[in-house]
Scaffold this motif. Structure first.
Motif, PDB file in Angstrom:
ATOM      1  N   ARG A  21     -13.733   2.136 -38.235  1.00  0.00           N
ATOM      2  CA  ARG A  21     -14.087   1.073 -39.179  1.00  0.00           C
ATOM      3  C   ARG A  21     -13.032   0.909 -40.266  1.00  0.00           C
ATOM      4  O   ARG A  21     -12.763  -0.197 -40.730  1.00  0.00           O
ATOM      5  CB  ARG A  21     -15.449   1.364 -39.803  1.00  0.00           C
ATOM      6  CG  ARG A  21     -15.893   0.303 -40.754  1.00  0.00           C
ATOM      7  CD  ARG A  21     -17.275   0.597 -41.285  1.00  0.00           C
ATOM      8  NE  ARG A  21     -17.334   0.100 -42.641  1.00  0.00           N
ATOM      9  CZ  ARG A  21     -18.167   0.496 -43.536  1.00  0.00           C
ATOM     10  NH1 ARG A  21     -19.048   1.428 -43.254  1.00  0.00           N
ATOM     11  NH2 ARG A  21     -18.158  -0.013 -44.742  1.00  0.00           N
ATOM     12  N   ALA A  22     -12.413   1.995 -40.668  1.00  0.00           N
ATOM     13  CA  ALA A  22     -11.403   1.947 -41.728  1.00  0.00           C
ATOM     14  C   ALA A  22     -10.246   1.025 -41.362  1.00  0.00           C
ATOM     15  O   ALA A  22      -9.652   0.399 -42.249  1.00  0.00           O
ATOM     16  CB  ALA A  22     -10.882   3.346 -42.022  1.00  0.00           C
ATOM     17  N   ARG A  24     -10.410  -1.776 -40.112  1.00  0.00           N
ATOM     18  CA  ARG A  24     -10.797  -3.167 -40.338  1.00  0.00           C
ATOM     19  C   ARG A  24     -11.026  -3.488 -41.812  1.00  0.00           C
ATOM     20  O   ARG A  24     -11.268  -4.643 -42.155  1.00  0.00           O
ATOM     21  CB  ARG A  24     -12.060  -3.478 -39.535  1.00  0.00           C
ATOM     22  CG  ARG A  24     -11.856  -3.367 -38.033  1.00  0.00           C
ATOM     23  CD  ARG A  24     -13.072  -3.797 -37.236  1.00  0.00           C
ATOM     24  NE  ARG A  24     -14.295  -3.061 -37.543  1.00  0.00           N
ATOM     25  CZ  ARG A  24     -14.669  -1.919 -36.963  1.00  0.00           C
ATOM     26  NH1 ARG A  24     -13.906  -1.375 -36.043  1.00  0.00           N
ATOM     27  NH2 ARG A  24     -15.804  -1.337 -37.292  1.00  0.00           N
ATOM     28  N   GLU A  25     -10.963  -2.484 -42.672  1.00  0.00           N
ATOM     29  CA  GLU A  25     -11.207  -2.713 -44.093  1.00  0.00           C
ATOM     30  C   GLU A  25     -10.004  -3.367 -44.755  1.00  0.00           C
ATOM     31  O   GLU A  25      -8.860  -3.078 -44.414  1.00  0.00           O
ATOM     32  CB  GLU A  25     -11.521  -1.389 -44.802  1.00  0.00           C
ATOM     33  CG  GLU A  25     -12.806  -0.737 -44.344  1.00  0.00           C
ATOM     34  CD  GLU A  25     -14.048  -1.560 -44.646  1.00  0.00           C
ATOM     35  OE1 GLU A  25     -14.049  -2.359 -45.608  1.00  0.00           O
ATOM     36  OE2 GLU A  25     -15.034  -1.392 -43.908  1.00  0.00           O
ATOM     37  N   GLN A  26     -10.280  -4.231 -45.730  1.00  0.00           N
ATOM     38  CA  GLN A  26      -9.225  -4.914 -46.471  1.00  0.00           C
ATOM     39  C   GLN A  26      -8.980  -4.281 -47.835  1.00  0.00           C
ATOM     40  O   GLN A  26      -7.896  -4.406 -48.385  1.00  0.00           O
ATOM     41  CB  GLN A  26      -9.588  -6.380 -46.693  1.00  0.00           C
ATOM     42  CG  GLN A  26      -9.588  -7.206 -45.435  1.00  0.00           C
ATOM     43  CD  GLN A  26      -9.941  -8.638 -45.762  1.00  0.00           C
ATOM     44  OE1 GLN A  26     -11.009  -8.923 -46.288  1.00  0.00           O
ATOM     45  NE2 GLN A  26      -9.026  -9.537 -45.458  1.00  0.00           N
TER      46      GLN A  26
END
Length: 75
Positions: A21-22, A24-26
């Motif tokens: 998931r990290a 995909r983080e902005q």
């Protein structure tokens, strides 16, 4: 960036075990003593020793939506 901001970033940017998931983080929020101190726009996560990763990015300034929503507030 002040010396204090640079120190906080070095302490928080990590050597973390990030899940998928990290990638995909902005944004990342950096905190100290339960208060958000900085907001970072993530440019990437770089590999470091031990299969961990660290955040690379730029500090967001006052006036940016994410900065204004979180910086200075309790977690």
């Amino acid at each position: 960036m002040t010396a204090g901001q640079a120190e906080l970033f070095r302490a928080n940017r990590g050597c973390w075990v990030f899940g998928e998931r990290a990638d995909r983080e902005q944004y990342a929020l950096l905190s100290a003593q339960g208060i958000v101190r900085q907001a970072i726009e993530i440019d990437g996560l770089v590999s470091v020793a031990g299969g961990r990763r660290a955040i690379e990015g730029r500090f967001l300034e006052a006036g940016h939506l994410v900065h204004d929503a979180y910086v200075g507030k309790r977690l």
